[in-house]
Design a protein around this motif. Structure first.
Motif, mmCIF file in Angstrom:
data_model
loop_
_atom_site.group_PDB
_atom_site.id
_atom_site.type_symbol
_atom_site.label_atom_id
_atom_site.label_comp_id
_atom_site.label_asym_id
_atom_site.label_seq_id
_atom_site.Cartn_x
_atom_site.Cartn_y
_atom_site.Cartn_z
ATOM 1 N N UNK A 9 0.840 -1.206 0.000
ATOM 2 C CA UNK A 9 0.000 0.000 0.000
ATOM 3 C C UNK A 9 0.869 1.248 0.000
ATOM 4 N N UNK A 10 0.387 2.264 -0.699
ATOM 5 C CA UNK A 10 1.033 3.576 -0.575
ATOM 6 C C UNK A 10 0.571 4.219 0.726
ATOM 7 N N UNK A 11 1.267 5.254 1.147
ATOM 8 C CA UNK A 11 0.895 5.930 2.386
ATOM 9 C C UNK A 11 -0.514 6.503 2.288
ATOM 10 N N UNK A 14 -3.021 3.576 2.549
ATOM 11 C CA UNK A 14 -3.108 3.070 3.919
ATOM 12 C C UNK A 14 -3.897 4.031 4.805
ATOM 13 N N UNK A 15 -3.644 5.324 4.627
ATOM 14 C CA UNK A 15 -4.347 6.324 5.434
ATOM 15 C C UNK A 15 -5.844 6.304 5.143
ATOM 16 N N UNK A 16 -6.215 6.215 3.874
ATOM 17 C CA UNK A 16 -7.632 6.209 3.511
ATOM 18 C C UNK A 16 -8.317 4.937 3.978
ATOM 19 N N UNK A 17 -7.640 3.791 3.837
ATOM 20 C CA UNK A 17 -8.230 2.532 4.283
ATOM 21 C C UNK A 17 -8.414 2.505 5.795
ATOM 22 N N UNK A 18 -7.440 3.024 6.517
ATOM 23 C CA UNK A 18 -7.542 3.070 7.982
ATOM 24 C C UNK A 18 -8.714 3.942 8.403
ATOM 25 N N UNK A 19 -8.885 5.077 7.716
ATOM 26 C CA UNK A 19 -9.998 5.967 8.038
ATOM 27 C C UNK A 19 -11.338 5.308 7.745
ATOM 28 N N UNK A 20 -11.436 4.596 6.631
ATOM 29 C CA UNK A 20 -12.680 3.913 6.286
ATOM 30 C C UNK A 20 -13.013 2.831 7.301
ATOM 31 N N UNK A 35 -10.855 -3.367 6.013
ATOM 32 C CA UNK A 35 -10.136 -4.206 6.976
ATOM 33 C C UNK A 35 -9.512 -5.427 6.291
ATOM 34 N N UNK A 36 -10.192 -5.970 5.275
ATOM 35 C CA UNK A 36 -9.632 -7.098 4.524
ATOM 36 C C UNK A 36 -8.312 -6.694 3.869
ATOM 37 N N UNK A 37 -8.301 -5.548 3.189
ATOM 38 C CA UNK A 37 -7.103 -5.104 2.479
ATOM 39 C C UNK A 37 -5.986 -4.777 3.461
ATOM 40 N N UNK A 38 -6.324 -4.159 4.590
ATOM 41 C CA UNK A 38 -5.294 -3.856 5.586
ATOM 42 C C UNK A 38 -4.677 -5.140 6.127
ATOM 43 N N UNK A 39 -5.528 -6.159 6.338
ATOM 44 C CA UNK A 39 -5.004 -7.443 6.817
ATOM 45 C C UNK A 39 -4.099 -8.102 5.791
ATOM 46 N N UNK A 40 -4.478 -8.042 4.523
ATOM 47 C CA UNK A 40 -3.653 -8.629 3.467
ATOM 48 C C UNK A 40 -2.339 -7.865 3.318
ATOM 49 N N UNK A 64 -9.377 -8.892 -2.508
ATOM 50 C CA UNK A 64 -7.942 -8.705 -2.728
ATOM 51 C C UNK A 64 -7.664 -8.544 -4.218
ATOM 52 N N UNK A 65 -8.280 -9.398 -5.039
ATOM 53 C CA UNK A 65 -8.082 -9.295 -6.484
ATOM 54 C C UNK A 65 -8.631 -7.970 -7.016
ATOM 55 N N UNK A 66 -9.804 -7.571 -6.522
ATOM 56 C CA UNK A 66 -10.396 -6.313 -6.974
ATOM 57 C C UNK A 66 -9.486 -5.130 -6.636
ATOM 58 N N UNK A 67 -8.885 -5.170 -5.442
ATOM 59 C CA UNK A 67 -8.028 -4.060 -5.046
ATOM 60 C C UNK A 67 -6.747 -4.030 -5.873
#
Length: 363
Positions: A9-11, A14-20, A35-40, A64-67
């Motif tokens: 992940x780029x910074x 990561x920041x946007x996913x954490x906020x979501x 949360x799935x993407x952060x875990x992966x 994961x594939x979609x992301x």
């Protein structure tokens, strides 16, 4: 099965996913995908993320594939086709044009049922079209634009006092609430009780009228008020005497009032001319909204007069005086938030929006 490549992940991502994932107002489905993407991204396998989040391994693999393929856009649902539209743009336009440019033969404005009959559409369809385009034929509001040739100058003068009052001076907004009726109901009031609002008869008995002269100090919110049986220059002169006694002699007095006939008789002009510490600031014609004492009159009407029951003028005057006394026990000034430029710009926008004149209004 081969181990999946690490998801990096780029910074910003990561920041946007954490906020979501953390925000309470985020849609729960989107928060779970974040949360799935952060875990992966931590290096865990799909099955480990699935166990941790209580999901099926295929679900983790899907997002994961979609992301990987579309990054953040891949976490949102695909647009759904839904049922095809049965009403074309031409019919929608016809409803809007008819609503704006015509009236029904039996009424002053369209109702949703009337438009439904005229257009051949269902009532709910008409309502959806009106709602989508902000049309409310059942509503009507009043307005009045001042025709005072000195409107701009007076607005800047009065608002300037409110925004930046002079030092060593008191600014008083003065006006009269005339012809206040002492009304009594023809039958006893039925008080409020569980499941029933207060009830009163629609008819009433008149017991005379009084006129309230009031001056609001814009700095403190205190009110000087006095009731008189009549509303003439004589009574206004007596009220000015009341103000004169209430204001310390070392302060200048700036009086904001309208150009009503009672205020400009020779009696009043001579009284003011003999008192150089008094300065008069006239509000524009038809612009009572700029006089702050009108806001106090609105409070008086709402909290005391409208639902009050008074069997005599004396009883009405006592109620008004008690209201003013209670108000002055804990006064709070009204906050004036708009500058003169804001007010004039708002009026200009209103004029341009509601006329076909393309020329700019010069304030």
């Amino acid at each position: 099965m081969a181990r999946l490549a690490a998801l990096v992940l780029s910074e910003a991502e990561r920041s946007e996913l954490t906020a979501l994932a953390a925000r309470r107002k985020t849609a729960q489905a989107l928060a779970l995908r974040a949360r799935i993407i952060l875990g992966c991204a931590e290096g865990a396998q799909n099955k480990d993320v699935a166990v941790r989040l209580g999901l099926d391994q295929a679900t983790v693999g899907k997002w994961r594939r979609r992301f990987v393929a579309r990054r953040m856009d891949g976490l949102h649902d695909e647009p759904r086709s839904g049922a095809p539209r049965t009403i074309d743009d031409a019919r929608i336009e016809a409803v809007i044009v008819r609503t704006l440019e015509s009236t029904p033969p039996d009424a002053t404005h369209w109702s949703s049922r009337g438009m439904s009959r005229a257009s051949g559409l269902s009532v709910s369809t008409v309502q959806r079209i009106w709602r989508a385009f902000g049309l409310q034929p059942h509503r009507s509001e009043s307005f009045k634009l001042s025709t005072d040739p000195l409107f701009v100058e007076k607005v800047r003068d009065v608002v300037g006092l409110y925004v930046s009052p002079p030092a060593h001076a008191v600014v008083l907004c003065v006006d009269e609430k005339s012809q206040i009726q002492a009304l009594d109901r023809s039958q006893p009031l039925l008080p409020m009780r569980p499941g029933q609002v207060e009830r009163r008869t629609h008819d009433y008995t008149r017991h005379g009228t009084t006129s309230l002269f009031a001056a609001l100090d814009i700095a403190t919110g205190r009110v000087i008020g006095k009731c008189f049986p009549r509303h003439r220059a004589t009574e206004f002169r007596r009220f000015l005497d009341e103000i004169e006694k209430a204001v310390p002699e070392d302060l200048e007095v700036h009086l904001v009032m309208d150009n009503y006939a009672t205020h400009k008789t020779a009696l009043i002009r001579n009284w003011l001319a003999k008192r150089p510490r008094w300065h008069v600031h006239l509000t524009p014609t038809g612009s009572s909204w700029i006089n702050q004492v009108e806001r106090f009159f609105a409070l008086l009407t709402e909290r005391q007069i409208r639902r009050g029951i008074h069997s005599s003028v004396a009883e009405l005057q006592a109620a008004i005086e008690a209201f003013i006394e209670q108000h002055n026990a804990d006064p709070k000034p009204f906050r004036w938030t708009k500058s003169a430029d804001d007010i004039l710009a708002s009026i200009e926008r209103f004029c341009l929006r509601n006329t076909n004149v393309d020329n700019k209004v010069n304030f």
